[in-house]
Design an enzyme around this catalytic site. Structure first.
Site, PDB file in Angstrom:
ATOM      1  CB  SER A 138      -0.769  -0.079   1.285  1.00 34.01           C
ATOM      2  OG  SER A 138      -1.974   1.145   1.285  1.00 34.01           O
ATOM      3  CE1 TYR A 152      -4.002  -2.255   5.386  1.00 31.51           C
ATOM      4  CE2 TYR A 152      -3.475   0.123   4.818  1.00 31.51           C
ATOM      5  CZ  TYR A 152      -3.853  -1.300   4.310  1.00 31.51           C
ATOM      6  OH  TYR A 152      -3.838  -1.486   2.910  1.00 31.51           O
TER       7      TYR A 152
HETATM    8  P1  NAP Z   1     -11.184  -6.822   0.726  1.00 33.70           P
HETATM    9  O1  NAP Z   1     -12.115  -6.208  -0.429  1.00 33.70           O
HETATM   10  O2  NAP Z   1     -11.741  -6.796   2.054  1.00 33.70           O
HETATM   11  O3  NAP Z   1     -10.650  -8.190   0.316  1.00 33.70           O
HETATM   12  C1  NAP Z   1      -9.750  -8.697   0.981  1.00 33.70           C
HETATM   13  C2  NAP Z   1      -9.529 -10.258   0.623  1.00 33.70           C
HETATM   14  O4  NAP Z   1      -8.565 -11.200   1.544  1.00 33.70           O
HETATM   15  C3  NAP Z   1     -10.752 -11.068   0.563  1.00 33.70           C
HETATM   16  O5  NAP Z   1     -11.006 -12.008  -0.480  1.00 33.70           O
HETATM   17  C4  NAP Z   1     -10.778 -11.712   1.908  1.00 33.70           C
HETATM   18  O6  NAP Z   1     -11.579 -13.073   2.046  1.00 33.70           O
HETATM   19  C5  NAP Z   1      -9.283 -12.135   1.851  1.00 33.70           C
HETATM   20  N1  NAP Z   1      -8.504 -12.138   3.313  1.00 33.70           N
HETATM   21  C6  NAP Z   1      -8.578 -11.512   4.445  1.00 33.70           C
HETATM   22  N2  NAP Z   1      -8.070 -12.014   5.252  1.00 33.70           N
HETATM   23  C7  NAP Z   1      -7.483 -13.320   5.220  1.00 33.70           C
HETATM   24  C8  NAP Z   1      -6.931 -14.159   5.778  1.00 33.70           C
HETATM   25  N3  NAP Z   1      -6.620 -14.158   6.917  1.00 33.70           N
HETATM   26  N4  NAP Z   1      -6.681 -15.583   5.135  1.00 33.70           N
HETATM   27  C9  NAP Z   1      -7.165 -15.539   3.789  1.00 33.70           C
HETATM   28  N5  NAP Z   1      -7.839 -14.377   3.005  1.00 33.70           N
HETATM   29  C10 NAP Z   1      -8.109 -13.542   3.608  1.00 33.70           C
HETATM   30  O7  NAP Z   1      -9.606  -5.789   0.603  1.00 33.70           O
HETATM   31  P2  NAP Z   1      -9.169  -4.951  -0.516  1.00 33.70           P
HETATM   32  O8  NAP Z   1      -9.438  -3.697  -0.426  1.00 33.70           O
HETATM   33  O9  NAP Z   1      -9.268  -5.757  -1.984  1.00 33.70           O
HETATM   34  O10 NAP Z   1      -7.646  -5.119  -0.037  1.00 33.70           O
HETATM   35  C11 NAP Z   1      -6.532  -6.214  -0.564  1.00 33.70           C
HETATM   36  C12 NAP Z   1      -5.295  -5.896  -0.289  1.00 33.70           C
HETATM   37  O11 NAP Z   1      -5.040  -4.482  -0.905  1.00 33.70           O
HETATM   38  C13 NAP Z   1      -4.885  -5.621   1.323  1.00 33.70           C
HETATM   39  O12 NAP Z   1      -3.749  -6.319   0.883  1.00 33.70           O
HETATM   40  C14 NAP Z   1      -4.878  -4.258   1.379  1.00 33.70           C
HETATM   41  O13 NAP Z   1      -4.070  -3.962   2.322  1.00 33.70           O
HETATM   42  C15 NAP Z   1      -4.306  -3.725  -0.021  1.00 33.70           C
HETATM   43  N6  NAP Z   1      -4.748  -2.397  -0.388  1.00 33.70           N
HETATM   44  C16 NAP Z   1      -5.809  -2.180  -0.652  1.00 33.70           C
HETATM   45  C17 NAP Z   1      -6.424  -0.709  -0.890  1.00 33.70           C
HETATM   46  C18 NAP Z   1      -7.944  -0.169  -1.374  1.00 33.70           C
HETATM   47  O14 NAP Z   1      -7.962   1.001  -1.573  1.00 33.70           O
HETATM   48  N7  NAP Z   1      -8.723  -1.115  -1.314  1.00 33.70           N
HETATM   49  C19 NAP Z   1      -5.418   0.436  -1.021  1.00 33.70           C
HETATM   50  C20 NAP Z   1      -3.902  -0.350  -0.655  1.00 33.70           C
HETATM   51  C21 NAP Z   1      -3.739  -1.566  -0.385  1.00 33.70           C
HETATM   52  P3  NAP Z   1     -12.189 -13.690   3.538  1.00 33.70           P
HETATM   53  O15 NAP Z   1     -12.673 -12.427   4.413  1.00 33.70           O
HETATM   54  O16 NAP Z   1     -13.033 -14.609   2.985  1.00 33.70           O
HETATM   55  O17 NAP Z   1     -10.965 -14.405   4.017  1.00 33.70           O
END
Ligand code: NAP
Length: 254
Positions: A138, A152
């Site tokens: 991130s 985080y």
């Molecule tokens: P999200 O929509 O909440 O999706 C998270 C995914 O990770 C889901 O498939 C969830 O499935 C899975 N997950 C969470 N904990 C897990 C675990 N312990 N074991 C296996 N699977 C797990 O999140 P997102 O926004 O797409 O974020 C994804 C990544 O991008 C993260 O690493 C986040 O830090 C990074 N990121 C996001 C943003 C943004 O703007 N959205 C910005 C910067 C970085 P289950 O809950 O079913 O396990």
């Protein structure tokens, strides 16, 4: 021209939702065999059906789950060519309200989960002869800060500390490891923060729009190509210019 990834096997942790699902979709459309991983079985099976992917239920914070996720992928498709270690959580808590359990939980998925996923896939990635690991970090933590996300931010910076030494160790195995650093990306999770958060976020980005999950997917796809084989231990910020303005005045002067 890039060598097509047709027939390569790509494991995407957190591929059942949000950015991970976007990454999985980009690889699936590029002709790869895709395996998505997440804890919630119903969501995982639905995402896999929609993407034409396979699903493995696993918690990346548990070593035995990571071993099983790698083993089931090898059993199904014969190997692992690319691991996108993307699973992550981002609960918010101010430092004064943060419990020890909050810190342990976020590190368990974001840091330990990243490391265990990579470790479990190493033998298969090495056997492939062109193993690729792409982490989802991130801008929050490595570059920027946001109140409520100190734990985080610490996990997202920790992923990059891991990346730099892992890159040296994995080079001898013919495996590259790099990270994508998303800015604010349009996901279900972001929607929950409300329209006012979204409007303010858009106005703080030089491109005046949020990123899409495919924007992250295409960066991951590039890092997974044969042609990116000499890039390792590096990061790509994908944020529409969000980290660039040195003040609000820089945006107003735009
Ligand atoms: P999200 O929509 O909440 O999706 C998270 C995914 O990770 C889901 O498939 C969830 O499935 C899975 N997950 C969470 N904990 C897990 C675990 N312990 N074991 C296996 N699977 C797990 O999140 P997102 O926004 O797409 O974020 C994804 C990544 O991008 C993260 O690493 C986040 O830090 C990074 N990121 C996001 C943003 C943004 O703007 N959205 C910005 C910067 C970085 P289950 O809950 O079913 O396990």
């Amino acid at each position: 021209m890039f060598t097509p990834l047709t027939g390569r096997t790509v494991l995407v942790t957190g591929g059942t939702k949000g950015i991970g699902k976007g990454i999985a979709g980009v690889f699936a459309r590029a002709g790869a065999n895709v395996v998505v991983v997440g804890r919630d079985r119903e969501r995982g099976e639905a995402a896999a059906a929609e993407l034409g992917a396979a699903y493995v239920a696993a918690d990346v914070g548990r070593a035995e789950d990571c071993e099983r996720m790698a083993a089931e992928t090898v059993e199904r498709f014969g190997g692992v060519d690319v691991l996108c270690a993307n699973a992550g959580v981002f609960p918010d808590a101010r430092l004064e309200d943060m419990s020890e359990a909050d810190i342990d939980a976020i590190f368990a998925t974001n840091v330990k989960g990243t490391m265990l996923s990579v470790k479990a896939c190493l033998p298969a990635l090495e056997r492939s002869g062109h193993g690729r690991v792409v982490l989802t970090s991130s801008i929050t933590g490595p570059v920027t800060g946001y109140p409520g996300w100190s734990h985080y931010g610490a996990t997202k910076a920790a992923q990059l500390g891991f990346l730099r030494t892992a890159a040296i160790e994995l080079a001898a195995k013919g495996i590259t490891i790099n990270a994508v650093m998303p800015g604010n990306i349009e996901t279900e999770g972001l929607d929950e923060l409300g329209p006012e958060y979204r409007r303010k976020m858009e106005s703080s980005i030089p491109q005046r729009k949020l990123g899409t999950v495919e924007d992250i997917g295409y960066a991951a796809l590039f890092l997974a190509t044969d042609e990116a084989g000499y890039i390792t231990g590096q990061t790509i910020v994908v944020d529409g210019g969000q980290v660039l303005p040195e003040s609000m005045m820089a945006l107003e002067a735009q």
